[in-house]
Design an enzyme around this catalytic site. Sequence first.
Site, PDB file in Angstrom:
ATOM      1  N   SER A 145       0.749  -0.757  -0.005  1.00  0.00           N
ATOM      2  CA  SER A 145      -0.176  -0.397   0.547  1.00  0.00           C
ATOM      3  C   SER A 145       0.988   1.678  -0.167  1.00  0.00           C
ATOM      4  O   SER A 145       1.957   1.063   0.013  1.00  0.00           O
ATOM      5  CB  SER A 145      -0.799  -0.162   1.472  1.00  0.00           C
ATOM      6  OG  SER A 145      -1.378  -1.046   1.128  1.00  0.00           O
TER       7      SER A 145
HETATM    8  N1  SAH Z   1      -0.055  -5.324   3.769  1.00  0.00           N
HETATM    9  C1  SAH Z   1       0.518  -5.574   2.901  1.00  0.00           C
HETATM   10  C2  SAH Z   1       0.541  -5.423   2.090  1.00  0.00           C
HETATM   11  C3  SAH Z   1      -1.348  -5.955   1.568  1.00  0.00           C
HETATM   12  S1  SAH Z   1      -1.942  -6.083  -0.439  1.00  0.00           S
HETATM   13  C4  SAH Z   1       2.002  -5.050   2.756  1.00  0.00           C
HETATM   14  O1  SAH Z   1       2.512  -3.965   3.886  1.00  0.00           O
HETATM   15  O2  SAH Z   1       2.327  -4.857   1.868  1.00  0.00           O
HETATM   16  C5  SAH Z   1      -3.427  -6.870   0.557  1.00  0.00           C
HETATM   17  C6  SAH Z   1      -2.680  -8.760   0.765  1.00  0.00           C
HETATM   18  O3  SAH Z   1      -4.058  -9.592   1.097  1.00  0.00           O
HETATM   19  C7  SAH Z   1      -2.340  -9.324  -0.696  1.00  0.00           C
HETATM   20  O4  SAH Z   1      -1.141  -9.703  -0.107  1.00  0.00           O
HETATM   21  C8  SAH Z   1      -3.504 -10.349  -0.447  1.00  0.00           C
HETATM   22  O5  SAH Z   1      -3.599 -12.112  -0.952  1.00  0.00           O
HETATM   23  C9  SAH Z   1      -4.180 -11.051   0.791  1.00  0.00           C
HETATM   24  N2  SAH Z   1      -5.489 -11.491   0.836  1.00  0.00           N
HETATM   25  C10 SAH Z   1      -6.856 -11.223   0.573  1.00  0.00           C
HETATM   26  N3  SAH Z   1      -7.340 -11.858   0.946  1.00  0.00           N
HETATM   27  C11 SAH Z   1      -7.346 -12.476   1.934  1.00  0.00           C
HETATM   28  C12 SAH Z   1      -7.915 -13.349   3.162  1.00  0.00           C
HETATM   29  N4  SAH Z   1      -8.830 -13.716   3.267  1.00  0.00           N
HETATM   30  N5  SAH Z   1      -6.806 -13.850   3.882  1.00  0.00           N
HETATM   31  C13 SAH Z   1      -5.634 -13.234   4.215  1.00  0.00           C
HETATM   32  N6  SAH Z   1      -4.753 -12.433   3.248  1.00  0.00           N
HETATM   33  C14 SAH Z   1      -5.584 -11.668   2.692  1.00  0.00           C
END
Ligand code: SAH
Length: 219
Positions: A62
């Site tokens: 993000s």
């Molecule tokens: N916080 C992260 C960015 C996240 S992007 C950082 O600092 O890099 C959102 C993430 O949520 C993705 O990696 C995606 O695979 C994950 N995601 C989506 N649905 C999910 C779920 N049900 N449980 C766990 N992770 C999930």
Amino acid sequence: MADFSLQRKRMVEEQIAARGVRDKNVLRAMEKVHRHKFVPADLRGRAYSDSPLPIGAGQTISQPYIVACMIEALAIKPGDKALEIGAGSGYAAAVLAELADEVYAIECISALAEMATWNLQAAGYTNVHMLHADGTKGWSEHAPFDAILVSAGAPGVPESLKTQLAPGGRMVIPIGTSMMYQKLVCVTRQKDGSFAQHDLTDVRFVPLVGEEGWRPDGV
Ligand code: SAH
């Protein structure tokens, strides 16, 4: 060799403090975490730019301002236990780890869960615990949590996450009826067990896919 520490200082001043994030502890944590260690090697030069960046598997790390804004709204205090859903690169979990005592982080894509674990270890964090699973169900063994950060966009607040919030606990989650546009919402569990909710800002997150999130086909 790029001066990442100068770039981090500028990121905090020009992208984060200038846009209204005031919490000194959050600003300090954003200045401390080496974001360039959480982005793919070929994108390191853009690690401190004012935007999200691809991290593989169609997912993104993000924008720094949004991470700071979400974490400020969580109002984390020393001694708190935090949960992150959607660990991705591990970056937001590292910022949480600067503020909370213990951080539990869940990622549903195994390659990213491995990468996040590796990035966090390489950056020296020992208080982040990673799980490869569907995070919409939370992590009941370690509940209740004082703070829950949901880093992907959900169709609504997952019931499991509400029940795993401690009395007085805060959850920040992007909620939207479309898979691409959301409102960032802060949900607080009152001491009497009821929930209060207020809107923070408009955001665009990748979808939260899982049993209490979106289905993979977007329904
Ligand atoms: N916080 C992260 C960015 C996240 S992007 C950082 O600092 O890099 C959102 C993430 O949520 C993705 O990696 C995606 O695979 C994950 N995601 C989506 N649905 C999910 C779920 N049900 N449980 C766990 N992770 C999930």
